[in-house]
Scaffold this active site. Structure first.
Site, PDB file in Angstrom:
ATOM      1  N   ASP A  39       0.822  -1.213   0.000  1.00  0.00           N
ATOM      2  CA  ASP A  39       0.000   0.000   0.000  1.00  0.00           C
ATOM      3  C   ASP A  39       0.857   1.263   0.000  1.00  0.00           C
ATOM      4  O   ASP A  39       2.059   1.224   0.270  1.00  0.00           O
ATOM      5  CB  ASP A  39      -0.869   0.026   1.267  1.00  0.00           C
ATOM      6  CG  ASP A  39      -2.144  -0.754   1.065  1.00  0.00           C
ATOM      7  OD1 ASP A  39      -2.435  -1.152  -0.068  1.00  0.00           O
ATOM      8  OD2 ASP A  39      -2.853  -0.958   2.074  1.00  0.00           O
ATOM      9  N   LYS A  61      -2.880   4.585  -4.444  1.00  0.00           N
ATOM     10  CA  LYS A  61      -3.074   5.651  -5.427  1.00  0.00           C
ATOM     11  C   LYS A  61      -1.724   6.056  -5.989  1.00  0.00           C
ATOM     12  O   LYS A  61      -0.741   6.118  -5.269  1.00  0.00           O
ATOM     13  CB  LYS A  61      -3.672   6.888  -4.750  1.00  0.00           C
ATOM     14  CG  LYS A  61      -5.119   6.746  -4.455  1.00  0.00           C
ATOM     15  CD  LYS A  61      -5.669   8.066  -3.942  1.00  0.00           C
ATOM     16  CE  LYS A  61      -7.027   7.814  -3.361  1.00  0.00           C
ATOM     17  NZ  LYS A  61      -7.381   8.572  -2.222  1.00  0.00           N
ATOM     18  N   MET A 176      -6.348   9.654  10.331  1.00  0.00           N
ATOM     19  CA  MET A 176      -6.941  10.356   9.182  1.00  0.00           C
ATOM     20  C   MET A 176      -7.724  11.586   9.631  1.00  0.00           C
ATOM     21  O   MET A 176      -8.845  11.823   9.178  1.00  0.00           O
ATOM     22  CB  MET A 176      -7.857   9.397   8.385  1.00  0.00           C
ATOM     23  CG  MET A 176      -7.095   8.202   7.813  1.00  0.00           C
ATOM     24  SD  MET A 176      -8.145   6.959   7.075  1.00  0.00           S
ATOM     25  CE  MET A 176      -8.460   5.883   8.476  1.00  0.00           C
TER      26      MET A 176
HETATM   27  N1  SAH Z   1      -3.362   0.384   9.534  1.00  0.00           N
HETATM   28  C1  SAH Z   1      -2.717   1.657   9.818  1.00  0.00           C
HETATM   29  C2  SAH Z   1      -3.670   2.825   9.663  1.00  0.00           C
HETATM   30  C3  SAH Z   1      -4.168   3.000   8.244  1.00  0.00           C
HETATM   31  S1  SAH Z   1      -5.198   4.405   8.079  1.00  0.00           S
HETATM   32  C4  SAH Z   1      -2.119   1.611  11.232  1.00  0.00           C
HETATM   33  O1  SAH Z   1      -2.417   0.692  11.997  1.00  0.00           O
HETATM   34  O2  SAH Z   1      -1.321   2.504  11.550  1.00  0.00           O
HETATM   35  C5  SAH Z   1      -4.059   5.632   7.538  1.00  0.00           C
HETATM   36  C6  SAH Z   1      -3.804   6.617   8.637  1.00  0.00           C
HETATM   37  O3  SAH Z   1      -2.882   6.080   9.555  1.00  0.00           O
HETATM   38  C7  SAH Z   1      -3.168   7.905   8.181  1.00  0.00           C
HETATM   39  O4  SAH Z   1      -4.109   8.798   7.648  1.00  0.00           O
HETATM   40  C8  SAH Z   1      -2.616   8.403   9.501  1.00  0.00           C
HETATM   41  O5  SAH Z   1      -3.640   8.919  10.317  1.00  0.00           O
HETATM   42  C9  SAH Z   1      -2.131   7.114  10.119  1.00  0.00           C
HETATM   43  N2  SAH Z   1      -0.710   6.865   9.856  1.00  0.00           N
HETATM   44  C10 SAH Z   1      -0.172   5.806   9.247  1.00  0.00           C
HETATM   45  N3  SAH Z   1       1.171   5.887   9.216  1.00  0.00           N
HETATM   46  C11 SAH Z   1       1.492   7.039   9.841  1.00  0.00           C
HETATM   47  C12 SAH Z   1       2.721   7.689  10.148  1.00  0.00           C
HETATM   48  N4  SAH Z   1       3.913   7.188   9.825  1.00  0.00           N
HETATM   49  N5  SAH Z   1       2.656   8.875  10.807  1.00  0.00           N
HETATM   50  C13 SAH Z   1       1.484   9.405  11.190  1.00  0.00           C
HETATM   51  N6  SAH Z   1       0.298   8.836  10.907  1.00  0.00           N
HETATM   52  C14 SAH Z   1       0.295   7.668  10.258  1.00  0.00           C
END
Ligand code: SAH
Length: 264
Positions: A39, A61, A176
């Site tokens: 992803d 995307k 998000m």
């Molecule tokens: N499965 C992922 C979340 C996916 S949704 C998890 O468990 O972390 C995507 C959201 O995750 C982003 O919009 C942001 O809010 C958060 N996110 C993922 N990686 C991040 C990072 N390195 N720094 C800050 N936010 C992050």
């Protein structure tokens, strides 16, 4: 480690970005997969751990093109598994936390494809740790709530009782959150949350470009606008944010490294 058998799909969390935060089982999967479907939030550096000759396929995307439909991604996983490949489905953070891992796993169940879930470090826990913010601390909170700022259609989730959330949990961790930050802030204030409560926005957590903005709930929308902080970002609301002053280990380590470098 369990063997990665041909015809299996391993639905694996890659953590928040820093390659060091991939689990040992995740690394084992990378070293044995025939194909890796990854992803947008997976750090490309992590793909370097794949075995020689492994294929990689991007499922996010790109270049303004719309992202592949979730259904198409699931069908692709099924197709590859039926070709008897070792299929590594690599997702940011933890696959079962706001990551649609459940949806993909259910479609594998429907098609009788064997699979394993390899959990990952979620951005809302490990990412905050990289900003020096513990999601719980005995002195401040016995509860923490993880929520998303988008529903499946990209809107502010309306299946959420914002007043209950505002009053019912000492710490809120919002994934998000940036797009709808003003409306979410308003809903929380309307629900009785104090505007003075400390808030941190953590973007690109655990990556070299990690950025942290500290503010208050009332100032959150303005702080996002003025700082220009961009996704992916986590917003955390609650007293735990204050620990960052003392626990901001990463910037302290970088400062120490800078000082040591100066001595050389
Ligand atoms: N499965 C992922 C979340 C996916 S949704 C998890 O468990 O972390 C995507 C959201 O995750 C982003 O919009 C942001 O809010 C958060 N996110 C993922 N990686 C991040 C990072 N390195 N720094 C800050 N936010 C992050």
């Amino acid at each position: 480690m369990p063997p990665f058998e041909p015809g299996w799909v391993w639905l694996t969390g890659a953590g928040p970005g820093n390659p060091g935060l991939v689990t040992l089982l995740g690394l084992h999967a990378l070293r044995h997969a025939d194909i890796i479907i990854y992803d947008a939030l997976v750090n490309p550096e992590i793909l370097k751990f794949a075995r020689d000759g492994a294929e990689t396929e991007y499922a996010g995307k790109r270049g303004g093109k719309p992202s592949p439909k979730q259904r198409d991604i699931s069908l692709r996983l099924i197709e590859l598994a039926r070709e008897n490949k070792r299929v590594l489905r690599l997702k940011g953070g933890d696959p079962f936390v706001f990551g649609r891992g459940g949806e993909e796993a259910l479609s594998l169940v429907e098609s009788n494809i064997p699979f394993r879930i390899v959990p990952g470090i979620s951005a809302g826990i490990g990412g905050l740790a990289y900003a020096g913010i513990p999601v719980t601390h005995r002195d401040t909170n016995q509860t923490v709530t993880f929520l998303t700022g988008h529903d499946a259609n990209g809107n502010v989730p309306h299946g959420v009782d914002w007043a209950q959330i505002a009053g019912g949990s000492q710490v809120l961790v919002i994934y998000m959150a940036l797009k709808h930050a003003s409306r979410i802030t308003q809903k929380l204030l309307d629900g009785g949350r104090s505007g003075d409560e400390p808030v941190a926005i953590v973007a690109d957590a655990s990556l070299p470009g990690q950025q942290v903005v500290e503010t208050t709930l009332a100032q959150l929308p303005q702080a996002i606008e003025e700082s220009g902080i961009a996704p992916p970002a986590i917003v955390v609301i609650g007293e735990v944010v204050r620990f960052r002053t003392a626990l901001n280990w990463l910037e302290k380590a970088r400062g120490a490294a800078g000082r040591n470098a100066g001595k050389e």
